[in-house]
Design an enzyme around this catalytic site. Structure first.
Site, PDB file in Angstrom:
ATOM      1  N   PHE A  10      -6.514  -0.366  -6.745  1.00 28.56           N
ATOM      2  CA  PHE A  10      -7.648  -0.393  -5.376  1.00 28.56           C
ATOM      3  C   PHE A  10      -7.788   0.829  -4.870  1.00 28.56           C
ATOM      4  O   PHE A  10      -6.766   1.899  -4.798  1.00 28.56           O
ATOM      5  CB  PHE A  10      -6.673  -1.422  -4.119  1.00 28.56           C
ATOM      6  CG  PHE A  10      -6.563  -2.672  -4.571  1.00 28.56           C
ATOM      7  CD1 PHE A  10      -7.453  -3.636  -4.261  1.00 28.56           C
ATOM      8  CD2 PHE A  10      -5.623  -2.921  -5.451  1.00 28.56           C
ATOM      9  CE1 PHE A  10      -7.314  -4.833  -4.662  1.00 28.56           C
ATOM     10  CE2 PHE A  10      -5.239  -4.429  -5.901  1.00 28.56           C
ATOM     11  CZ  PHE A  10      -6.244  -5.456  -5.463  1.00 28.56           C
ATOM     12  N   PHE A  42      -3.261   1.360   3.647  1.00 27.18           N
ATOM     13  CA  PHE A  42      -4.013   1.894   4.552  1.00 27.18           C
ATOM     14  C   PHE A  42      -5.186   2.305   3.632  1.00 27.18           C
ATOM     15  O   PHE A  42      -6.341   3.107   3.948  1.00 27.18           O
ATOM     16  CB  PHE A  42      -3.472   3.471   4.702  1.00 27.18           C
ATOM     17  CG  PHE A  42      -2.834   4.052   3.609  1.00 27.18           C
ATOM     18  CD1 PHE A  42      -3.397   4.852   2.387  1.00 27.18           C
ATOM     19  CD2 PHE A  42      -1.538   4.116   3.715  1.00 27.18           C
ATOM     20  CE1 PHE A  42      -2.757   5.061   1.387  1.00 27.18           C
ATOM     21  CE2 PHE A  42      -0.559   4.598   2.323  1.00 27.18           C
ATOM     22  CZ  PHE A  42      -1.380   5.235   1.511  1.00 27.18           C
ATOM     23  N   TYR A  43      -5.530   1.377   2.654  1.00 31.08           N
ATOM     24  CA  TYR A  43      -6.867   1.247   1.816  1.00 31.08           C
ATOM     25  C   TYR A  43      -7.713   0.252   2.644  1.00 31.08           C
ATOM     26  O   TYR A  43      -7.795  -0.918   2.335  1.00 31.08           O
ATOM     27  CB  TYR A  43      -6.682   0.737   0.388  1.00 31.08           C
ATOM     28  CG  TYR A  43      -6.112   1.857  -0.522  1.00 31.08           C
ATOM     29  CD1 TYR A  43      -5.798   3.192  -0.209  1.00 31.08           C
ATOM     30  CD2 TYR A  43      -5.687   1.472  -1.741  1.00 31.08           C
ATOM     31  CE1 TYR A  43      -5.295   4.017  -1.230  1.00 31.08           C
ATOM     32  CE2 TYR A  43      -5.145   2.114  -2.528  1.00 31.08           C
ATOM     33  CZ  TYR A  43      -4.956   3.737  -2.236  1.00 31.08           C
ATOM     34  OH  TYR A  43      -4.261   4.619  -3.104  1.00 31.08           O
ATOM     35  N   GLY A  44      -8.304   0.951   3.487  1.00 29.40           N
ATOM     36  CA  GLY A  44      -9.478  -0.078   4.278  1.00 29.40           C
ATOM     37  C   GLY A  44      -8.827  -0.037   5.702  1.00 29.40           C
ATOM     38  O   GLY A  44      -7.712   0.309   6.084  1.00 29.40           O
ATOM     39  N   ASN A  49      -8.039  -4.831   4.706  1.00 28.59           N
ATOM     40  CA  ASN A  49      -7.385  -3.758   3.528  1.00 28.59           C
ATOM     41  C   ASN A  49      -7.071  -4.343   2.332  1.00 28.59           C
ATOM     42  O   ASN A  49      -7.636  -5.636   2.095  1.00 28.59           O
ATOM     43  CB  ASN A  49      -6.352  -3.098   4.309  1.00 28.59           C
ATOM     44  CG  ASN A  49      -5.009  -3.958   4.871  1.00 28.59           C
ATOM     45  OD1 ASN A  49      -5.141  -5.231   4.072  1.00 28.59           O
ATOM     46  ND2 ASN A  49      -4.292  -3.446   5.715  1.00 28.59           N
TER      47      ASN A  49
END
Length: 318
Positions: A10, A42-44, A49
């Site tokens: 991701f 913290f992806y998104g 997320n």
């Protein structure tokens, strides 16, 4: 974790794809043997997320939970830019990740997204070891973007299940800075992110104008007006070798990372993808002959990559 398979990474995206499409992509990945999924708190944004997507996926396909090895990064702030390895921050991050999954899937590997220079490594890892690993709340502890010395130090504190590091034909630093040597000696698998050089090796970029204006890549040193024309020359050479072999540049690039792990350390590439078609392409295993590996090695020797891996505002250890 099987080094023979390409795994799913991701990544943070300014314009994420629709949830239903993302779920379709993930299902395609698993159907093609891609069973190590790598995401981050913290992806998104906080409300959309990696974890929220995964919760929705496993809600729809609960039978897949045991088929997937889930690796999640956290303890690095909402954008991955502020590493905090203090006990309270680690607890808050892991608990949040667990809560977002709503019990649908256990986190098999938890990685501090970056090392906190203000907190002793032992403090960070002891929280993960004693409060989460031993309690059965997570399945293992990994590291991300660390120096060789940090890997050795961590291995004295806890069992390190994996080390995530950038590796591609555009980023071979780990073979020069001791990281690959340390993981090999300690028998720790290397999880290779950005195996396609952040898009350089996919063939999608011909000129800098092909990089979207709102892309984070526009801030990276290797995607600047003075460096891009230099770096794209390597991509062009790789594309020629791929064409001669009858594979795509992306498949060749991923095949190279797998070949680099054919001995020790084991290397598991985690390319990202936003379409099922790209997942199928990435999942096709390409075996490289010794002559092809030599050709790629000789090609690399002809080029000096222009620019660093990250812009100054991204925390990188060492």
């Amino acid at each position: 974790m099987n080094s023979a398979n390409v795994q799913e990474g991701f990544t943070w995206r300014a314009n994420p794809i629709a949830t239903e499409e993302a779920i379709k992509v993930l299902k395609t990945a698993l159907d093609n043997g891609v069973n190590l999924w790598n995401g981050a708190e913290f992806y998104g944004p906080a409300d959309n997320n990696s974890l929220t997507l995964l919760e929705q996926y496993f809600s729809k396909y609960p039978e897949d939970a045991e088929k997937v090895v889930l690796s999640i990064k956290g303890a690095a702030g909402p954008q991955g830019m502020t590493p905090d390895g203090s006990p309270d921050a680690v607890r808050a991050s892991v608990d949040n990740c667990i809560n977002l999954l709503k019990g649908r899937k256990k986190i098999d590997l938890f990685e501090p997204g970056r090392i906190d220079p203000d907190t002793p490594l032992e403090v960070t890892l002891n929280v993960l070891e004693k409060e989460y690993l031993q309690a059965g709340k997570i399945g293992g502890i990994g590291l991300s973007e660390v120096k060789a010395a940090t890997i050795r130090e961590a291995a004295k504190i806890t069992k390190v299940a994996s080390v995530e590091a950038e590796l591609s034909l555009f980023s071979t630093d780990i073979f020069e800075n001791g990281v690959a040597t340390a993981t090999a000696e300690l028998n720790i698998p290397l999880v290779a992110y950005s195996p396609m050089g952040r898009g350089f090796l996919t063939g999608q970029f011909k000129t800098l104008n092909d990089v979207p204006k709102d892309s984070l890549l526009r801030h990276f040193p290797r995607f600047q007006p003075d460096t891009f024309p230099i770096n794209i020359q390597l991509a062009e050479q790789v594309a020629e070798i791929a064409k001669a072999k009858g594979v795509t540049p992306a498949q060749l690039a991923i095949g190279w990372t797998i070949a680099k792990g054919s001995g020790s350390p084991v290397v598991i590439p985690i390319p990202g993808a936003t379409t099922s078609e790209r997942v199928v392409e990435n999942a096709k295993k390409v075996d490289l002959t010794e002559d092809e590996l030599v050709e790629l090695h000789e090609t690399l020797k002809k080029f000096d990559i222009a620019g660093g891996r990250y812009p100054g505002f991204v925390p990188v250890e060492g």
